[in-house]
Design a protein around this motif. Structure first.
Motif, short mmCIF file in Angstrom:
data_model
loop_
_atom_site.label_atom_id
_atom_site.label_comp_id
_atom_site.label_asym_id
_atom_site.label_seq_id
_atom_site.Cartn_x
_atom_site.Cartn_y
_atom_site.Cartn_z
N UNK A 52 -15.76 -2.35 -1.52
CA UNK A 52 -15.61 -0.92 -1.75
C UNK A 52 -16.24 -0.11 -0.62
N UNK A 53 -17.31 -0.63 -0.03
CA UNK A 53 -17.92 0.05 1.13
C UNK A 53 -16.92 0.09 2.28
N UNK A 54 -16.27 -1.05 2.57
CA UNK A 54 -15.29 -1.11 3.67
C UNK A 54 -14.08 -0.24 3.37
N UNK A 55 -13.61 -0.28 2.15
CA UNK A 55 -12.46 0.56 1.78
C UNK A 55 -12.81 2.04 1.94
N UNK A 56 -14.05 2.39 1.62
CA UNK A 56 -14.48 3.77 1.77
C UNK A 56 -14.49 4.20 3.22
N UNK A 57 -14.95 3.32 4.11
CA UNK A 57 -14.97 3.64 5.54
C UNK A 57 -13.56 3.85 6.08
N UNK A 58 -12.60 3.13 5.51
CA UNK A 58 -11.20 3.26 5.95
C UNK A 58 -10.51 4.48 5.33
N UNK A 59 -11.10 5.02 4.29
CA UNK A 59 -10.46 6.14 3.60
C UNK A 59 -9.54 5.73 2.48
N UNK A 73 -8.76 7.26 -2.02
CA UNK A 73 -9.13 8.16 -0.95
C UNK A 73 -7.94 8.75 -0.22
N UNK A 74 -8.20 9.55 0.82
CA UNK A 74 -7.12 10.25 1.52
C UNK A 74 -6.12 9.33 2.20
N UNK A 75 -6.57 8.20 2.75
CA UNK A 75 -5.63 7.29 3.39
C UNK A 75 -4.68 6.68 2.37
N UNK A 76 -5.21 6.32 1.21
CA UNK A 76 -4.37 5.76 0.15
C UNK A 76 -3.31 6.78 -0.28
N UNK A 77 -3.72 8.04 -0.39
CA UNK A 77 -2.78 9.09 -0.78
C UNK A 77 -1.70 9.29 0.28
N UNK A 78 -2.09 9.24 1.56
CA UNK A 78 -1.11 9.38 2.64
C UNK A 78 -0.13 8.22 2.64
N UNK A 79 -0.64 7.02 2.43
CA UNK A 79 0.23 5.85 2.37
C UNK A 79 1.22 5.98 1.22
#
Length: 275
Positions: A52-59, A73-79
């Protein structure tokens, strides 16, 4: 030749393991505590935390500052948004109806809503030697077919009312010109009034599927299941058609379940909300 990607390509196990946490978050559709996420992914909280820490850093995820719960996070929403933009409902559904036709032994078609109503764009023929054939470009009657009533049940009421009036005008014209009197064909019923049609549409919505029993051609039945997109709007109808003697038209029969499962699989790919 079919290539099994899982067997021919080497993956990274740690990514696949961590991906189970993202799947759990998506599946539940709400912010979750670490211990709950870990339980869903079948791992300990201590093992889940570094992911979860790494996923957070990636967004890919973010953590609520007050509750500590995790959410996308924002990257997941963009994907997700890009995936929805790229998703082609007909392209997704086409290989599935080929398999469905083989499984249920009936001809299966994909219909979309066009200017004149529900229109066939893809067909998978039944494997049986004798079967009911359909043609690309055929427009289904709004009031007398399973596909037509299916779209009528889930489209905006203003659009359906407009099509209903257009259907009534066409029916009157055909009756006046005598073109509806075809040898061997039963006379078509009048186009129903809106209040009567609404009763039929409510039945479709109640069962989540539409059916037609010998309405257009005696002895030929059809059932149609809806495909929805991420907004909950109907995009396609997946329709099976066959001879009444070998066509299970029960609302909760095996054919209805198979149609719904196929339509739900496409809807899921389009990001449709669960119903």
């Amino acid at each position: 030749m079919t290539i099994d990607i899982d067997r021919t390509q080497r993956g990274i196990q740690s990514i696949e393991v961590g991906g189970q946490l993202l799947r759990a978050l998506v599946h539940n559709g709400r912010p979750m505590a670490l211990k709950d996420l870990a339980r869903e992914a079948d791992m300990s909280a201590a093992k889940a935390h570094p992911y979860m820490v790494s996923f957070g850093r990636l967004g890919l995820i973010e953590q609520d500052a007050i509750s500590g719960h995790y959410l996308l996070g924002p990257l997941a929403l963009q994907l997700g948004l890009i995936g929805l933009q790229q998703a082609n409902p007909v392209q997704i559904a086409t290989p599935l109806i080929d398999a469905l036709a083989q499984r249920i032994g009936q001809t299966v078609a994909i219909a979309v809503w066009g200017d004149r109503g529900a229109t066939i764009v893809r067909i998978a023929e039944s494997p049986a030697a004798v079967h009911v054939a359909m043609r690309h470009g055929t427009v289904f009657s709004l009031t007398d077919t399973a596909s037509g009533r299916l779209f009528g049940a889930y489209l905006d009421a203003a659009i359906v009312k407009q099509q209903l009036e257009a259907a009534r005008a066409r029916r009157k014209l055909r009756d006046r010109e005598g073109s509806a009197k075809v040898v061997g064909m039963p006379p078509q019923p009048p186009v129903p009034a809106w209040k009567d049609f609404e009763v039929q549409l409510d039945e479709v919505r109640r069962h989540g599927i539409s059916r037609s029993e010998g309405e257009i051609v005696p002895g030929v039945n059809a059932m149609s299941a809806p495909v929805f997109d991420h907004t909950g709007a109907i995009k396609l109808a997946i329709t099976a058609i066959g001879a009444a003697g070998i066509f299970d038209s029960r609302w909760n029969g095996e054919l209805a379940k198979a149609l719904k499962a196929c339509a739900d699989a496409v809807s899921q790919r389009l990001g449709a909300p669960r119903r």
